[in-house]
Write a protein that holds these residues in place. Structure first.
Motif, PDB file in Angstrom:
ATOM      1  N   ASP A 100       0.842  -1.199   0.000  1.00 50.66           N
ATOM      2  CA  ASP A 100       0.000   0.000   0.000  1.00 50.66           C
ATOM      3  C   ASP A 100       0.874   1.244   0.000  1.00 50.66           C
ATOM      4  OD1 ASP A 100      -1.726   2.065   2.139  1.00 50.66           O
ATOM      5  OD2 ASP A 100      -2.653   1.319   0.293  1.00 50.66           O
ATOM      6  N   PRO A 105      -2.450   0.921  -4.457  1.00 48.08           N
ATOM      7  CA  PRO A 105      -1.502  -0.189  -4.600  1.00 48.08           C
ATOM      8  C   PRO A 105      -0.243   0.264  -5.327  1.00 48.08           C
ATOM      9  CG  PRO A 105      -3.317  -0.402  -6.150  1.00 48.08           C
ATOM     10  CD  PRO A 105      -3.639   0.771  -5.279  1.00 48.08           C
ATOM     11  N   TRP A 126      -3.412  -5.466  -0.615  1.00 48.04           N
ATOM     12  CA  TRP A 126      -3.729  -5.357  -2.041  1.00 48.04           C
ATOM     13  C   TRP A 126      -3.371  -6.657  -2.765  1.00 48.04           C
ATOM     14  CZ3 TRP A 126      -6.824  -1.670  -3.518  1.00 48.04           C
ATOM     15  CH2 TRP A 126      -6.790  -0.408  -2.915  1.00 48.04           C
TER      16      TRP A 126
END
Ligand SMILES: NC(=O)N[C@@H](O)C(=O)O
Ligand code: NI
Length: 168
Positions: A100, A105, A126
């Motif tokens: 992150d 992302p 993510w």
């Protein structure tokens, strides 16, 4: 091909640690149970289900094989719980994750998973939706059910590409 080509890395516990854990029969996790007749590979993933009425559910995902070169144009995460994928067909597959970066992302990382390796994505990590390779593949999926909306998706302005699955 769209955007940056992503390398495929071997899945190891150390490399995957920032994203969760690897679900495999790691001798370091093994303890004998049932009078020595069973090897328990213990606590390979620590599930999490947040929210008032949240619970862990066990599912089967039947994934269609992705076609390569495969364009990674989005990532998702589950703010309220973890998600674990365990292959049931002993077929290799890909896990795609990202760190992150201020709520977005970062560059995805692609891990080559053997047919006997699952992954546990920690809460709010993510990842790309299931990437089955080569044939329709079943996965046992352990994740969270509850009333809060548990899916956040981000689409990349510039997508990435997985050039070819170098899976055996
Ligand atoms: N939507 C859904 O349950 N699948 C995704 O979360 C996934 O990671 O495949
Ligand atoms: Ni998911």
């Amino acid at each position: 091909m769209s955007g940056l080509v992503l390398p495929i890395e071997p899945l190891t516990a150390g490399a995957f640690a920032p994203f969760g854990s690897v679900i495999e029969a790691d001798p370091k996790t093994m303890r004998l149970i049932n009078g020595g007749t069973t090897e328990r590979f213990h606590a390979l993933g620590k599930t999490e289900a947040a929210g008032e009425d949240a619970r862990i559910v066990i599912n089967i995902f039947r994934g269609q094989p992705r076609l390569f070169p495969y364009v990674v144009d989005m990532m998702e995460r589950h703010p309220w719980g973890s998600q674990s994928f365990i292959p049931l067909d002993n077929r290799s597959w890909l896990a795609v994750v990202a760190q992150d970066e201020d709520g977005q992302p970062g560059r995805p990382r692609v891990f080559a998973c053997s047919g006997r390796q699952g992954v546990h994505y920690g809460r709010n990590v993510w990842h790309h939706p299931l990437v089955a390779v080569g044939a329709v593949s079943d996965f046992l999926v352990v994740d969270r059910e509850g009333s809060e909306h548990n899916l956040e998706e981000i689409f990349f302005e510039t997508p990435f590409t997985i050039a070819a699955s170098s899976l055996s």
